[in-house]
Design an enzyme around this catalytic site. Structure first.
Site, PDB file in Angstrom:
ATOM      1  N   ASN A  97      47.881  68.421  40.466  1.00 43.05           N
ATOM      2  CA  ASN A  97      48.675  67.346  41.059  1.00 43.05           C
ATOM      3  C   ASN A  97      47.971  66.784  42.301  1.00 43.05           C
ATOM      4  O   ASN A  97      48.610  66.343  43.252  1.00 43.05           O
ATOM      5  CB  ASN A  97      50.089  67.840  41.425  1.00 43.05           C
ATOM      6  CG  ASN A  97      51.058  66.691  41.623  1.00 43.05           C
ATOM      7  OD1 ASN A  97      50.903  65.633  41.005  1.00 43.05           O
ATOM      8  ND2 ASN A  97      52.035  66.869  42.491  1.00 43.05           N
ATOM      9  N   ASP A  99      44.232  64.596  42.967  1.00 50.01           N
ATOM     10  CA  ASP A  99      43.092  64.008  42.270  1.00 50.01           C
ATOM     11  C   ASP A  99      41.736  64.488  42.788  1.00 50.01           C
ATOM     12  O   ASP A  99      40.790  64.679  42.012  1.00 50.01           O
ATOM     13  CB  ASP A  99      43.166  62.474  42.294  1.00 50.01           C
ATOM     14  CG  ASP A  99      43.474  61.905  43.664  1.00 50.01           C
ATOM     15  OD1 ASP A  99      43.550  62.669  44.650  1.00 50.01           O
ATOM     16  OD2 ASP A  99      43.646  60.669  43.752  1.00 50.01           O
ATOM     17  N   THR A 124      38.063  67.354  54.057  1.00 51.02           N
ATOM     18  CA  THR A 124      39.395  66.931  53.660  1.00 51.02           C
ATOM     19  C   THR A 124      39.226  65.864  52.593  1.00 51.02           C
ATOM     20  O   THR A 124      38.162  65.242  52.481  1.00 51.02           O
ATOM     21  CB  THR A 124      40.186  66.383  54.868  1.00 51.02           C
ATOM     22  OG1 THR A 124      41.523  66.095  54.467  1.00 51.02           O
ATOM     23  CG2 THR A 124      39.545  65.133  55.435  1.00 51.02           C
ATOM     24  N   HIS A 173      45.472  11.117  55.744  1.00 48.52           N
ATOM     25  CA  HIS A 173      46.933  11.041  55.653  1.00 48.52           C
ATOM     26  C   HIS A 173      47.357  10.426  54.324  1.00 48.52           C
ATOM     27  O   HIS A 173      48.432   9.837  54.206  1.00 48.52           O
ATOM     28  CB  HIS A 173      47.519  10.234  56.815  1.00 48.52           C
ATOM     29  CG  HIS A 173      47.044  10.684  58.152  1.00 48.52           C
ATOM     30  ND1 HIS A 173      47.549  11.795  58.795  1.00 48.52           N
ATOM     31  CD2 HIS A 173      46.076  10.180  58.960  1.00 48.52           C
ATOM     32  CE1 HIS A 173      46.916  11.956  59.949  1.00 48.52           C
ATOM     33  NE2 HIS A 173      46.020  10.997  60.073  1.00 48.52           N
ATOM     34  N   SER A 299      49.355  19.198  26.340  1.00 43.85           N
ATOM     35  CA  SER A 299      50.806  19.184  26.510  1.00 43.85           C
ATOM     36  C   SER A 299      51.444  19.405  25.156  1.00 43.85           C
ATOM     37  O   SER A 299      50.948  18.938  24.130  1.00 43.85           O
ATOM     38  CB  SER A 299      51.266  17.841  27.088  1.00 43.85           C
ATOM     39  OG  SER A 299      52.675  17.707  26.998  1.00 43.85           O
ATOM     40  N   VAL A 306      44.818  15.567  29.176  1.00 35.67           N
ATOM     41  CA  VAL A 306      43.768  16.546  29.461  1.00 35.67           C
ATOM     42  C   VAL A 306      44.040  17.013  30.891  1.00 35.67           C
ATOM     43  O   VAL A 306      43.733  16.313  31.858  1.00 35.67           O
ATOM     44  CB  VAL A 306      42.355  15.934  29.350  1.00 35.67           C
ATOM     45  CG1 VAL A 306      41.306  17.007  29.635  1.00 35.67           C
ATOM     46  CG2 VAL A 306      42.140  15.312  27.981  1.00 35.67           C
ATOM     47  N   ASN A 313      44.651  26.864  37.753  1.00 39.44           N
ATOM     48  CA  ASN A 313      44.584  28.311  37.548  1.00 39.44           C
ATOM     49  C   ASN A 313      43.831  28.971  38.688  1.00 39.44           C
ATOM     50  O   ASN A 313      44.223  30.036  39.195  1.00 39.44           O
ATOM     51  CB  ASN A 313      43.914  28.615  36.208  1.00 39.44           C
ATOM     52  CG  ASN A 313      44.041  30.064  35.796  1.00 39.44           C
ATOM     53  OD1 ASN A 313      43.510  30.939  36.451  1.00 39.44           O
ATOM     54  ND2 ASN A 313      44.734  30.313  34.694  1.00 39.44           N
ATOM     55  N   SER A 344      47.555  55.376  50.523  1.00 33.82           N
ATOM     56  CA  SER A 344      46.874  55.844  49.321  1.00 33.82           C
ATOM     57  C   SER A 344      47.200  54.981  48.117  1.00 33.82           C
ATOM     58  O   SER A 344      46.309  54.511  47.398  1.00 33.82           O
ATOM     59  CB  SER A 344      47.242  57.302  49.042  1.00 33.82           C
ATOM     60  OG  SER A 344      46.613  57.757  47.861  1.00 33.82           O
ATOM     61  N   VAL A 346      48.494  52.042  48.187  1.00 35.48           N
ATOM     62  CA  VAL A 346      48.120  50.660  48.477  1.00 35.48           C
ATOM     63  C   VAL A 346      46.645  50.421  48.146  1.00 35.48           C
ATOM     64  O   VAL A 346      46.272  49.409  47.544  1.00 35.48           O
ATOM     65  CB  VAL A 346      48.413  50.327  49.957  1.00 35.48           C
ATOM     66  CG1 VAL A 346      47.789  48.989  50.348  1.00 35.48           C
ATOM     67  CG2 VAL A 346      49.919  50.296  50.199  1.00 35.48           C
TER      68      VAL A 346
END
Length: 459
Positions: A97, A99, A124, A173, A299, A306, A313, A344, A346
């Site tokens: 338990n 890693d 550690t 603007h 579409s 287009v 994306n 950890s 995160v």
């Protein structure tokens, strides 16, 4: 139900819909990659211990080679064994338990018993993990993300040079403004991306690792071998891994170096978001035409469309990446007292931020490769907005000593539908010499681009 499902069943689109595009990062940000990097650190650390005169462990050249094969030849079966030792138990070990402890036991299976006491000696888990992560992030940046960023900069530079002389109406603007050239606008982005790349490169080169034991004091090392200069040993070991050395620390590496890198990456991503949005506007205004991919649907109801989907994306993925990068930079730099584990889980998501960045770069490159400037549309827009040469006229009149030049042109143009004939009439009535009038009559929206072309060629 079976777990042997394909990418259509992936929880994240990074491993599902976009798996082919994020695949280059698998070698650096997957759990197996982290396991391999931890094995690398543990092996090299044990060999470094053997090179100390103070320690009795001996590792001959053949054993060194076989130990290094543990990470050089690391494959899926090795990753699965480490995971099994951690979660269910394997090779006679109960489930750890944990890693990093599983990595230590995995290495016991690959080394003679006399080496076992020296595996993970005085360390550690964070000593191993902080180094492993930084090696992986460094390699991901250098092998995957930075090459993509450089390719974008090169593509923008090519645009700048190829279209240095192509006049285009500018907008400030959202309103018609002093004309520019398309090449000069691309040169601006090439320069900004170049500056961002430099910042990311500097942050990548500055990644720093720690090694100091449970609370950063070298307590276990010093009690075992008080005469060894452990900080000097640690510095040499960490720098041999290709990282800067960080001291003093608590149990953990505080993560300021990673935060600096994530901030730098977010800044260049923001530049690219700006480019995505401008490119979208250019497509919308018809300044850029797009190649229609055979068989592609723009579409579900409007057959003619287009869409600028690659820029959209890219914008979406870079925005998501920056959300994650900001969260990471803020979160990983805090820890209660000498250590808590909130960072950890995160840190296991650092690859997510890099993957969304990569997707943004790939999509932006794709979008840029599809677009072609439409000179006729740009020319029509310039011809439809002759008022933009008003700035030039009032500036020349100021040169000639007219203190009311701005007001004169403003009265004739502001809020009016102005034509070139209106300017001709204005120029005819001016109290200036013939040479100045000729200069003013030669002005057109197409020609009033200053030194934009040379600025573009300098990109």
């Amino acid at each position: 139900m079976s777990n042997d499902r394909g990418p259509l069943w992936a929880v994240s689109p990074l491993d599902g819909r976009y798996a082919d595009r994020t695949a280059p990062l698998v070698e650096y940000v997957s759990e197996a990659a982290l396991q391999r990097a931890r094995v690398t650190v543990e092996v090299e650390y044990t060999i470094a211990l053997a090179d100390l005169q103070a320690t009795p462990v001996e590792i001959d050249p053949d054993l060194r080679a076989s130990m290094r094969d543990c990470y050089r030849d690391f494959d899926e079966s090795d990753a699965e064994l480490i995971k099994a030792i951690e979660t269910t138990g394997a090779k006679g070990y109960a489930a750890t338990n944990h890693d990093v402890k599983a990595v230590e036991y995995y290495l016991r299976e690959a080394t003679p018993e006399r080496v076992h006491p020296w595996l993970h000696f005085g360390l550690t888990s964070e000593d191993v993990t902080n180094l492993a992560y930084r090696m992986l992030i460094r390699d991901a940046m250098e092998s995957v993300l930075l090459p993509r960023l450089r390719a974008i900069r090169e593509e923008l530079t090519e645009f700048a040079h190829a279209h240095a002389d192509l006049p285009m109406l500018a907008r400030t603007h959202g309103q018609p403004a002093t004309p520019t050239t398309f090449g000069k606008e691309m040169a601006v982005y090439a320069a900004r991306v170049g500056q961002g790349i430099a910042a990311v490169e500097a942050a990548t080169d500055s990644l720093a690792g720690k090694l100091g034991g449970a609370t950063g004091t070298f307590a276990a090392h010093a009690v075992a071998y008080p005469d060894v200069d452990w900080p000097a040993f640690a510095r040499e070991f960490v720098t041999d891994l290709g990282l800067s050395y960080l001291q003093p620390t608590t149990q953990i590496n505080p993560g300021d170096d990673l935060a600096t890198l994530f901030d730098a990456l977010a800044r260049v991503n923001r530049v690219l978001i700006d480019l995505d949005q401008d490119a979208w506007q250019y497509v919308s205004r018809g300044y850029l035409g797009q190649e229609a991919a055979a068989g592609e649907t723009g579409s579900s109801t409007m057959p003619h469309k287009v869409n600028p989907i690659d820029f959209e994306n890219s914008e979406g993925n870079l925005s998501r990446a920056n959300s994650d990068l900001g969260f990471l930079a803020e979160t990983i730099t805090t820890s209660r007292m000498q250590r808590d584990l909130s960072d950890s889980t995160v840190k296991r998501n650092m690859g997510v931020a890099l993957a969304h960045s990569l997707l943004g770069y790939v999509k932006l490159e794709t979008g840029l490769a599809k677009v072609v400037p439409r000179e006729s549309v740009m020319a029509e827009d310039l011809q439809a907005n002759p008022a933009v040469i008003g700035e030039a006229i009032q500036t020349v009149l100021r040169r000639e000593g007219n203190p009311d030049a701005y007001e004169l042109v403003k009265e004739a143009t502001r809020g009016e539908s102005v034509t070139m004939a209106d300017f001709e009439a204005l120029i005819e009535d001016l109290d200036v010499d013939a040479s100045t009038k000729e200069t003013l009559r030669s002005l057109t929206p197409e020609s009033y681009t200053g030194i934009a072309a040379s600025l573009a060629r300098d990109a």
